[in-house]
Design a protein around this motif. Structure first.
Motif, PDB file in Angstrom:
ATOM      1  N   SER A 145       5.140   4.918  24.629  1.00  0.00           N
ATOM      2  CA  SER A 145       4.342   5.631  25.627  1.00  0.00           C
ATOM      3  C   SER A 145       5.152   6.703  26.363  1.00  0.00           C
ATOM      4  CB  SER A 145       3.746   4.647  26.641  1.00  0.00           C
ATOM      5  OG  SER A 145       4.758   4.111  27.458  1.00  0.00           O
ATOM      6  N   LEU A 146       6.478   6.601  26.314  1.00  0.00           N
ATOM      7  CA  LEU A 146       7.298   7.523  27.096  1.00  0.00           C
ATOM      8  C   LEU A 146       7.144   8.980  26.687  1.00  0.00           C
ATOM      9  CD1 LEU A 146      10.556   5.451  27.605  1.00  0.00           C
ATOM     10  CD2 LEU A 146       8.682   5.848  29.213  1.00  0.00           C
ATOM     11  N   ALA A 147       6.931   9.237  25.412  1.00  0.00           N
ATOM     12  CA  ALA A 147       6.773  10.622  24.966  1.00  0.00           C
ATOM     13  C   ALA A 147       5.509  11.261  25.545  1.00  0.00           C
ATOM     14  CB  ALA A 147       6.751  10.695  23.440  1.00  0.00           C
ATOM     15  N   SER A 148       4.506  10.441  25.856  1.00  0.00           N
ATOM     16  CA  SER A 148       3.304  11.020  26.457  1.00  0.00           C
ATOM     17  C   SER A 148       3.391  11.070  27.978  1.00  0.00           C
ATOM     18  CB  SER A 148       2.074  10.213  26.027  1.00  0.00           C
ATOM     19  OG  SER A 148       2.146   8.904  26.543  1.00  0.00           O
ATOM     20  N   GLN A 156      10.247  14.031  23.416  1.00  0.00           N
ATOM     21  CA  GLN A 156       9.462  14.059  22.186  1.00  0.00           C
ATOM     22  C   GLN A 156       9.406  12.693  21.520  1.00  0.00           C
ATOM     23  OE1 GLN A 156      12.036  17.095  20.523  1.00  0.00           O
ATOM     24  NE2 GLN A 156      10.361  18.588  20.617  1.00  0.00           N
ATOM     25  N   ARG A 157      10.521  11.937  21.655  1.00  0.00           N
ATOM     26  CA  ARG A 157      10.599  10.646  20.986  1.00  0.00           C
ATOM     27  C   ARG A 157      11.701   9.811  21.639  1.00  0.00           C
ATOM     28  NH1 ARG A 157      12.461  11.863  15.742  1.00  0.00           N
ATOM     29  NH2 ARG A 157      14.335  10.634  15.885  1.00  0.00           N
ATOM     30  N   VAL A 158      11.487   8.495  21.651  1.00  0.00           N
ATOM     31  CA  VAL A 158      12.505   7.561  22.119  1.00  0.00           C
ATOM     32  C   VAL A 158      12.730   6.545  21.010  1.00  0.00           C
ATOM     33  CG1 VAL A 158      13.128   5.814  23.833  1.00  0.00           C
ATOM     34  CG2 VAL A 158      11.823   7.831  24.545  1.00  0.00           C
ATOM     35  N   ASP A 159      13.980   6.408  20.581  1.00  0.00           N
ATOM     36  CA  ASP A 159      14.341   5.414  19.571  1.00  0.00           C
ATOM     37  C   ASP A 159      15.093   4.282  20.259  1.00  0.00           C
ATOM     38  OD1 ASP A 159      13.425   7.163  17.537  1.00  0.00           O
ATOM     39  OD2 ASP A 159      15.382   8.155  17.480  1.00  0.00           O
ATOM     40  N   VAL A 160      14.664   3.045  20.030  1.00  0.00           N
ATOM     41  CA  VAL A 160      15.388   1.884  20.545  1.00  0.00           C
ATOM     42  C   VAL A 160      16.419   1.509  19.487  1.00  0.00           C
ATOM     43  CG1 VAL A 160      15.220  -0.498  21.316  1.00  0.00           C
ATOM     44  CG2 VAL A 160      13.389   1.116  21.873  1.00  0.00           C
TER      45      VAL A 160
END
Length: 159
Positions: free
Chosen positions: A34-37, A43-47
């Motif tokens: 949800s963080l990208a919105s 734009q993107r979060v990778d764990v």
């Protein structure tokens, strides 16, 4: 509250009252998808790895004409109360989201500490703190607005 400090750190703080429980706000903020919105520029979060109360993440952010940057850092949390993201580079950033029950909802306080020295070296001392605040504060306000809108449209929330 917005300040520059003698250590070169720039502090930006924003807050908002939300019509949702701390549990719902926390769930939204703790979901990397949800963080990208929610967060402008993200734009993107990778764990990359995750523990019980922390994670190591990589964020991909759009910086307009500067292109995009990638930042790795750690997220720590106290469930339903606080999330803290810290990254040492390209700029040193610590972002603290504090959730406090308030009436039927939640008061969210967003506190960002930014140090441009890792990215700019000695040139960081020539960057006016107010210019940085003026550039970043609208993004923080937009993030709080996006959180409020996302929570308002969440059909699972009690009305």
């Amino acid at each position: 509250m917005n300040t520059g400090s003698s250590t070169g750190e720039i502090i930006i703080e924003r807050s908002r009252d939300l019509n949702a429980s701390p549990e719902h706000v926390f769930a939204l903020l703790a979901d990397p998808q949800s963080l990208a919105s929610i967060l402008p520029r993200v734009q993107r979060v990778d764990v990359l790895s995750q523990g019980q109360d922390s994670a190591h993440v990589r964020t991909h952010m759009s910086m307009g004409i500067l292109g995009s940057i990638t930042s790795e850092g750690d997220v720590r949390w106290i469930k339903n109360r606080e999330l803290i993201f810290s990254s040492p580079k390209p700029a040193k950033v610590i972002t603290r989201w504090t959730l406090t029950p308030s009436g039927q909802g939640t008061h969210i306080n967003l506190h960002m500490t930014l140090d441009l020295t890792p990215m700019l070296g000695p040139l960081a001392s020539f960057v006016p703190p107010q210019s940085v605040i003026d550039m970043i504060a609208p993004d923080l306000e937009a993030a709080l607005e996006a959180i409020a809108k996302s929570l308002a449209s969440d059909a699972t929330l009690p009305r």
